[in-house]
Design an enzyme around this catalytic site. Sequence first.
Site, PDB file in Angstrom:
ATOM      1  CD  GLU A  59      38.240   9.038 -19.401  1.00 56.41           C
ATOM      2  OE1 GLU A  59      38.252   8.035 -20.131  1.00 56.41           O
ATOM      3  OE2 GLU A  59      38.993   9.187 -18.413  1.00 56.41           O
ATOM      4  CG  ASP A 116      38.129  13.804 -16.469  1.00 58.94           C
ATOM      5  OD1 ASP A 116      37.354  13.452 -15.553  1.00 58.94           O
ATOM      6  OD2 ASP A 116      38.805  12.989 -17.125  1.00 58.94           O
TER       7      ASP A 116
END
Length: 348
Positions: A59, A116
């Site tokens: 991330e 993500d």
Amino acid sequence: MTYARSLTRMVLLLGVLMIPLSVKAASINAADWQSYRAAFLDASGRIIDTGNNGISHSEGQGYGMWLAVLADDQANFELIWSFTKTELLVRDDGLAAWKWDPHSTPHVSDINNATDGDILIAQALALAARQWGRQDLADAGRAIAKAVLDKAVVERGGRTLLLPAASGFADSDRPDGPVVNPSYYIFEAFPLLNELSPSPLWGKLAADGLVAINGFAFGPRKLPADWVSVRTKPRPADGFAQEFGYNSVRIPLYLVRGAAGSPDLYTRMAAGMSLEDDNIATFDLKSGAAKDVLSDAGYRIMPALLACKASKKPIPQELRTYTSTLYYPSTLHLLALSFVAQANQECL
């Protein structure tokens, strides 16, 4: 699927795919970007999570690459990308290992991915390829985007779902699976990833993700949970704190940057996450009680963005100035300010 839901899904799908894909160079103030780099980027290209024992993760690397594009800083983009592909792209399926720990040997202490992070990295590669005319970056982003489709996007019960990781969250992995994390739906990334690796799944994912977030309204504050079981009727997933937590505080950023959602959703979420003293908080979903009060400007700008987009309320003056604090709120703050600088002067 009813006709009404089918029509709603089609409208949402078209709306998501019509997001402008242009990038304005240097939408981040040069001094702010220098401050961010000094606080969180080390000489190896590692983005340091200063609020999480100094680890790095996919991330953070994706965020760092994205911010470097927004700052039009190709040299530091290359530095962050070099660390990312050397140290995290070590799986055999094209996805990135999610965690790199300077205190452990080997440094990759958990080989699972975080979807993500993969999306953020692929999006940043797509933006960089376009901004600097780099086919090699487009090719690298395409490989990651395809891996996300292959390993983390599933269709269940007429819905297209984004699994938080390649393992651990599917219906075959846990009794309450599939489990999703609504803060992993980075709406503005999906059209870019569709350019890299074309598939109708990207549009379906965006449309169904927005429908889901609209429906994830738990407890008295009507907020989403960080982790949601969608096996039957959506509910907070087993084995996780039943809270609107640190994951979910970034959902407003992804909604407004991706032109996803309605003023009603923005207003409900802004009210639910805010306290009377203009701070926000994480919340126990069952009771609605505040858990951690979040006073950093990078957190407080989240409901301010929602209010601006819902009712053209200007962002408070004190939230318009960036100061590096901890990695996570600082990252959210820069991305919010970049969004305003690019195309949303009415927020000022």
